[in-house]
Design a protein around this motif. Structure first.
Motif, PDB file in Angstrom:
ATOM      1  N   SER A 399       0.753  -1.297  -0.060  1.00 26.85           N
ATOM      2  CA  SER A 399      -0.131   0.034  -0.070  1.00 26.85           C
ATOM      3  C   SER A 399       0.778   1.311   0.017  1.00 26.85           C
ATOM      4  CB  SER A 399      -0.827  -0.089   1.215  1.00 26.85           C
ATOM      5  OG  SER A 399      -0.288   0.016   2.303  1.00 26.85           O
ATOM      6  N   GLU A 400       2.060   1.011   0.167  1.00 31.95           N
ATOM      7  CA  GLU A 400       3.321   2.369   0.253  1.00 31.95           C
ATOM      8  C   GLU A 400       3.802   2.377  -1.125  1.00 31.95           C
ATOM      9  OE1 GLU A 400       2.942   4.604   2.702  1.00 31.95           O
ATOM     10  OE2 GLU A 400       1.406   3.620   3.503  1.00 31.95           O
ATOM     11  N   GLY A 435       3.233   2.655  -6.970  1.00 26.63           N
ATOM     12  CA  GLY A 435       3.965   3.495  -7.331  1.00 26.63           C
ATOM     13  C   GLY A 435       5.339   3.742  -6.649  1.00 26.63           C
ATOM     14  N   PHE A 436       6.120   4.833  -6.980  1.00 25.55           N
ATOM     15  CA  PHE A 436       7.296   5.172  -6.367  1.00 25.55           C
ATOM     16  C   PHE A 436       7.265   6.613  -5.839  1.00 25.55           C
ATOM     17  CE2 PHE A 436       7.352   2.439 -10.187  1.00 25.55           C
ATOM     18  CZ  PHE A 436       7.921   1.118  -9.533  1.00 25.55           C
ATOM     19  N   VAL A 437       8.356   6.489  -4.591  1.00 24.03           N
ATOM     20  CA  VAL A 437       8.448   8.021  -3.982  1.00 24.03           C
ATOM     21  C   VAL A 437       9.066   9.010  -4.945  1.00 24.03           C
ATOM     22  CG1 VAL A 437       9.059   6.931  -1.801  1.00 24.03           C
ATOM     23  CG2 VAL A 437      10.822   7.357  -3.472  1.00 24.03           C
ATOM     24  N   ASP A 438       8.644  10.106  -4.793  1.00 28.75           N
ATOM     25  CA  ASP A 438       8.918  11.329  -5.742  1.00 28.75           C
ATOM     26  C   ASP A 438      10.493  11.359  -5.741  1.00 28.75           C
ATOM     27  OD1 ASP A 438       6.232  11.972  -5.932  1.00 28.75           O
ATOM     28  OD2 ASP A 438       6.464  13.519  -4.386  1.00 28.75           O
ATOM     29  N   GLY A 439      10.734  11.567  -6.943  1.00 25.56           N
ATOM     30  CA  GLY A 439      12.201  11.722  -7.247  1.00 25.56           C
ATOM     31  C   GLY A 439      13.158  10.612  -7.346  1.00 25.56           C
ATOM     32  N   ASP A 443      16.802   9.698  -9.644  1.00 25.24           N
ATOM     33  CA  ASP A 443      17.959   9.466  -9.131  1.00 25.24           C
ATOM     34  C   ASP A 443      18.675   8.203  -9.779  1.00 25.24           C
ATOM     35  OD1 ASP A 443      17.631  11.403  -7.238  1.00 25.24           O
ATOM     36  OD2 ASP A 443      16.706  10.038  -5.663  1.00 25.24           O
ATOM     37  N   LEU A 444      17.967   7.486 -10.536  1.00 21.71           N
ATOM     38  CA  LEU A 444      18.282   6.193 -11.146  1.00 21.71           C
ATOM     39  C   LEU A 444      18.987   6.429 -12.419  1.00 21.71           C
ATOM     40  CD1 LEU A 444      15.559   3.932  -9.841  1.00 21.71           C
ATOM     41  CD2 LEU A 444      17.913   4.162  -8.686  1.00 21.71           C
ATOM     42  N   ASP A 445      19.946   5.611 -12.855  1.00 16.45           N
ATOM     43  CA  ASP A 445      20.511   5.874 -14.248  1.00 16.45           C
ATOM     44  C   ASP A 445      19.632   4.661 -15.312  1.00 16.45           C
ATOM     45  OD1 ASP A 445      21.368   3.008 -13.966  1.00 16.45           O
ATOM     46  OD2 ASP A 445      23.387   3.541 -13.213  1.00 16.45           O
ATOM     47  N   ASP A 446      20.350   4.740 -16.354  1.00 16.95           N
ATOM     48  CA  ASP A 446      19.394   3.966 -17.488  1.00 16.95           C
ATOM     49  C   ASP A 446      19.403   2.404 -17.546  1.00 16.95           C
ATOM     50  OD1 ASP A 446      21.744   3.485 -18.413  1.00 16.95           O
ATOM     51  OD2 ASP A 446      21.730   4.587 -20.368  1.00 16.95           O
ATOM     52  N   THR A 447      20.140   1.868 -16.580  1.00 11.21           N
ATOM     53  CA  THR A 447      20.032   0.659 -16.053  1.00 11.21           C
ATOM     54  C   THR A 447      18.980   0.145 -15.419  1.00 11.21           C
ATOM     55  OG1 THR A 447      21.554   0.626 -14.185  1.00 11.21           O
ATOM     56  CG2 THR A 447      22.541   0.298 -16.362  1.00 11.21           C
ATOM     57  N   TRP A 448      18.002   1.095 -14.919  1.00 15.35           N
ATOM     58  CA  TRP A 448      16.843   0.770 -14.199  1.00 15.35           C
ATOM     59  C   TRP A 448      15.724   1.346 -14.788  1.00 15.35           C
ATOM     60  CZ3 TRP A 448      16.614  -0.886  -8.910  1.00 15.35           C
ATOM     61  CH2 TRP A 448      17.871  -1.213  -8.456  1.00 15.35           C
ATOM     62  N   MET A 449      14.537   0.278 -14.615  1.00 16.08           N
ATOM     63  CA  MET A 449      13.270   0.434 -15.134  1.00 16.08           C
ATOM     64  C   MET A 449      12.086   0.364 -14.051  1.00 16.08           C
ATOM     65  SD  MET A 449      13.537  -2.095 -18.422  1.00 16.08           S
ATOM     66  CE  MET A 449      14.246  -3.498 -17.506  1.00 16.08           C
ATOM     67  N   LEU A 450      11.388   1.314 -14.110  1.00 26.66           N
ATOM     68  CA  LEU A 450      10.232   1.229 -12.920  1.00 26.66           C
ATOM     69  C   LEU A 450       8.958   1.050 -13.644  1.00 26.66           C
ATOM     70  CD1 LEU A 450      11.392   4.559 -10.880  1.00 26.66           C
ATOM     71  CD2 LEU A 450      12.184   1.907 -10.726  1.00 26.66           C
ATOM     72  N   PHE A 451       8.195   0.047 -13.306  1.00 31.37           N
ATOM     73  CA  PHE A 451       6.886  -0.137 -13.711  1.00 31.37           C
ATOM     74  C   PHE A 451       5.636   0.103 -12.520  1.00 31.37           C
ATOM     75  CE2 PHE A 451       9.869  -2.442 -16.344  1.00 31.37           C
ATOM     76  CZ  PHE A 451       9.340  -2.452 -17.446  1.00 31.37           C
ATOM     77  N   ASP A 452       4.750   0.976 -12.860  1.00 36.32           N
ATOM     78  CA  ASP A 452       3.649   0.978 -11.836  1.00 36.32           C
ATOM     79  C   ASP A 452       2.648   0.125 -12.553  1.00 36.32           C
ATOM     80  OD1 ASP A 452       2.778   2.723 -13.673  1.00 36.32           O
ATOM     81  OD2 ASP A 452       3.067   4.597 -12.666  1.00 36.32           O
ATOM     82  N   LEU A 453       1.132   0.284 -11.975  1.00 33.66           N
ATOM     83  CA  LEU A 453       0.144  -0.645 -12.298  1.00 33.66           C
ATOM     84  C   LEU A 453      -0.280   0.167 -13.762  1.00 33.66           C
ATOM     85  CD1 LEU A 453      -2.045  -1.342  -9.305  1.00 33.66           C
ATOM     86  CD2 LEU A 453      -0.342  -2.771 -10.578  1.00 33.66           C
ATOM     87  N   GLU A 454      -0.234   1.414 -14.076  1.00 33.62           N
ATOM     88  CA  GLU A 454      -0.620   1.887 -15.388  1.00 33.62           C
ATOM     89  C   GLU A 454       0.465   1.485 -16.300  1.00 33.62           C
ATOM     90  OE1 GLU A 454      -0.764   6.142 -15.489  1.00 33.62           O
ATOM     91  OE2 GLU A 454      -2.360   5.981 -13.962  1.00 33.62           O
ATOM     92  N   ASP A 455       1.616   1.325 -16.273  1.00 33.94           N
ATOM     93  CA  ASP A 455       2.685   0.750 -17.092  1.00 33.94           C
ATOM     94  C   ASP A 455       2.430  -0.821 -17.463  1.00 33.94           C
ATOM     95  OD1 ASP A 455       4.244   3.135 -17.225  1.00 33.94           O
ATOM     96  OD2 ASP A 455       4.840   2.462 -15.364  1.00 33.94           O
TER      97      ASP A 455
END
Length: 461
Positions: A399-400, A435-439, A443-455
Motif C-alpha cells: 500500500s506504500e 508507485g514510487f516515491v517522488d524523485g 535518481d536512477l540511471d538508465d540501467t533501471w526500469m520502473l513499472f507501476d500499475l498503469e505501465d
C-alpha cells in the motif's frame, strides 16, 4: 458459455484442416482448461463427428462410437465386432466427404482396451492417409496422452501431424473475461486463476468479496467442493494428496517442510509429488540460475491460482465455513489476502517482462524466473547468456510507494547471484502496486526500469 481467446489454438486446428491431406491432431491438458469448448468451437462450422468417451464397458463404448458415425452420415447402424471393424466403418464413411472426427476423453477408451492405439496406427497408415479428413484425439489424462499417443513407445508415435498442450489462461488472456478495473483484476485472478471453468463462474457485476462469499464459501456453490471432486476423479485415494496441496498452499514449499507438515516420509512423498506434477496440480521450481535436472534447491507451488486459494483458505477452515462463512472471510481471508495476491503479482510481472521483450521495449532474455540462495531471494531474474546480460527485479504489492531502500537492497543482492562473468551487464527493474516515491526515477540511471500499475496495464491489456 462465452468462448474467450484461444485464437492461436483455433488457427492451428483450422490451418491443419485446410492444408490438404489427412491429419491426426492431439489435444491434451489437465481438466477444466477448456479442451472440449475449443474443439466444439472448431467443429461448429464444418462437417464433424464428435464422440465423447465415458468410463464404461468397451463394448458399449464401441457401439456408441459407431452410432455417432452412422448418425452423422445418416446411415443405418451396422453390426460391428471389434475396434478394427469400427475404424473400418469410419474409413468407409470418410471416403464420402472430408470430416473432422473428434474422440474426446480418449484415455477412457485406452483404459478398457490398451490395444486401441495399435488399431489406430493401422487405421491412420492404411486408411486415413488416403482421405482429406482429420482425426483429433483429446484427453485430460495427461500421462496417458503422453505415453499412449505421444510417447516413443506408442504405436502412434510419429503419426501425429500437430498437437496442442492446452493450459490455463495467462493473466493477459484472462483480462478479456475479467471486467474489473486493472488492480482489482489482479486480485480477482489471484482467486479464480486462469482455468476457464473457475474464472467464468465469477459474476463481475459483484465485488470480489461477494464473489468469494457466494461462489466459493457457500456450501451450495460449484467451486466450494471442486478441488476435492477434481482429485477424486483423478485419484483413488486423494487424502494424502489433499494434505500435500494444503501444505504447499500454506507455505511449506520444500520437500523437508512438506514432509514435516504432512507427516509423510520422504520416500513416499517423492512419489506423491511426482503424481501431482504429472496431473499438473503442482509445479517444481528451482532458482533460474540452477540446473532443473541437478538442483537440490527445489520448491513446489500449487500450479493453479484458484487451487492455491482453495487449499490455503477453504480446506483448512471447512468446519468454520460451514457454520460461519462470513467470520472466516472477515477474520481469515480478508486480512491476509494481500499476501496471497503478492505471489500472483510476481507471476503477472514475469508475464509483463516477456511481453516487454516481445515488444522490444526490454532487451531479450532466454530465461526469466525467481532466484534464491539461503535466505536471499529475488522475485525475477532474467538471463541472456549470449550477451552476458542479467536482469534483476523486485515486485511489491504493498500500500506504500516503493522507495530507495528497495533499490539499495536489490543492488546488494545482485552481488550474491553467481552467474556469468564479472564483466556481465546488469539491468534492474522495480514493479510496484502503489508507485514510487517522488524523485526516485530521477535518481536512477538508465540501467533501471520502473513499472507501476498503469505501465503494467499498458503492457498486458
Amino acid at each position: 458459455m462465452t468462448f474467450y481467446d484461444r485464437e492461436d489454438e483455433l488457427a492451428a486446428l483450422e490451418s491443419a484442416f485446410v492444408s490438404g491431406g489427412h491429419d491426426l491432431f492431439v489435444v491434451y491438458g489437465r481438466r477444466r482448461v477448456g479442451k472440449t469448448e475449443l474443439l466444439k468451437q472448431f467443429c461448429a462450422d464444418r462437417p464433424h463427428v464428435y464422440f465423447l468417451a465415458a468410463q464404461e464397458a468397451e463394448t458399449r463404448q464401441r457401439e456408441k462410437f459407431v452410432e455417432q458415425i452412422a448418425s452423422h452420415f445418416d446411415d443405418r447402424v451396422p453390426r460391428i465386432d471389434g475396434w478394427d471393424e469400427a475404424l473400418g466403418y469410419l474409413s468407409e464413411k470418410l471416403s464420402e466427404e472430408p470430416t473432422v472426427v473428434v474422440i474426446d476423453e480418449f484415455p477412457y477408451l485406452v483404459a478398457e482396451n490398451d490395444s486401441l492405439p495399435s488399431y489406430l496406427q493401422s487405421f491412420v497408415d492404411e486408411e486415413l492417409a488416403d482421405t482429406e479428413s482429420m482425426v483429433v484425439l483429446c484427453g485430460s489424462g495427461v500421462s496417458t496422452m503422453e505415453s499412449e499417443v505421444l510417447g516413443h513407445e506408442s504405436p502412434l508415435y510419429g503419426r501425429r501431424t500437430g498437437q496442442i498442450d492446452l493450459g490455463p489462461f495467462s493473466f493477459s488472456q484472462a483480462l478479456e473475461a475479467i471486467s474489473y478495473e486493472f488492480p482489482e483484476a489482479i486480485r480477482s485472478y489471484a482467486v479464480s486463476g486462469g482455468t476457464p471453468m473457475y474464472l467464468l463462474r465469477f459474476d463481475f457485476g459483484l465485488s470480489l468479496a461477494e464473489n468469494i462469499r457466494s461462489k466459493i464459501l457457500s456450501p451450495t456453490a460449484v467451486l466450494h467442493s471442486e478441488p476435492e471432486f477434481l482429485l477424486r476423479t483423478e485419484l483413488r485415494n486423494p487424502a494424502r494428496y489433499m494434505s500435500i496441496l494444503e501444505a504447499v498452499a500454506t507455505g511449506h514449499t520444500t520437500p523437508n517442510k512438506i514432509a514435516g507438515a504432512t507427516g509423510i516420509d520422504s520416500g513416499p512423498l517423492s512419489k506423491y509429488l511426482q503424481t501431482l506434477r504429472r496431473l499438473r496440480l503442482i509445479d517444481r521450481k528451482v532458482p533460474v540460475t540452477a540446473s532443473k535436472q541437478k538442483s537440490k534447491r527445489s520448491r513446489y507451488r500449487v500450479a493453479d491460482q484458484f487451487l492455491r486459494f482453495w487449499f490455503r483458505y477453504v480446506e483448512p477452515n471447512r468446519s468454520s465455513i460451514e457454520e460461519a462463512p462470513d467470520v472466516v472471510f472477515e477474520g481469515t481471508i480478508e486480512p491476509s489476502l494481500p499476501d496471497h495476491v503478492s505471489d500472483t503479482f510476481e507471476t503477472v510481472c514475469r508475464e509483463a517482462v516477456w511481453e516487454a521483450v516481445r515488444r522490444g521495449t526490454v532487451a531479450p532474455y532466454s530465461e526469466v524466473g525467481p532466484w534464491w540462495y539461503g535466505e536471499e531471494e529475488i522475485d525475477i531474474v532474467g538471463l541472456a547468456p549470449d550477451d552476458d546480460r542479467i536482469l534483476l527485479a523486485e515486485c511489491k504489492w504493498t500500500s506504500e510507494p516503493v522507495g530507495r531502500g528497495l533499490v539499495d537492497d536489490l543492488r546488494s543482492k545482485a552481488a550474491e547471484v553467481q552467474w556469468g562473468p564479472a564483466s556481465r551487464t546488469e539491468q534492474f527493474a522495480l514493479f510496484s502496486k502503489s508507485g514510487f516515491v517522488d524523485g526516485l526515477e530521477g535518481d536512477l540511471d538508465d540501467t533501471w526500469m520502473l513499472f507501476d500499475l498503469e505501465d503494467l496495464e499498458a503492457l498486458l491489456s
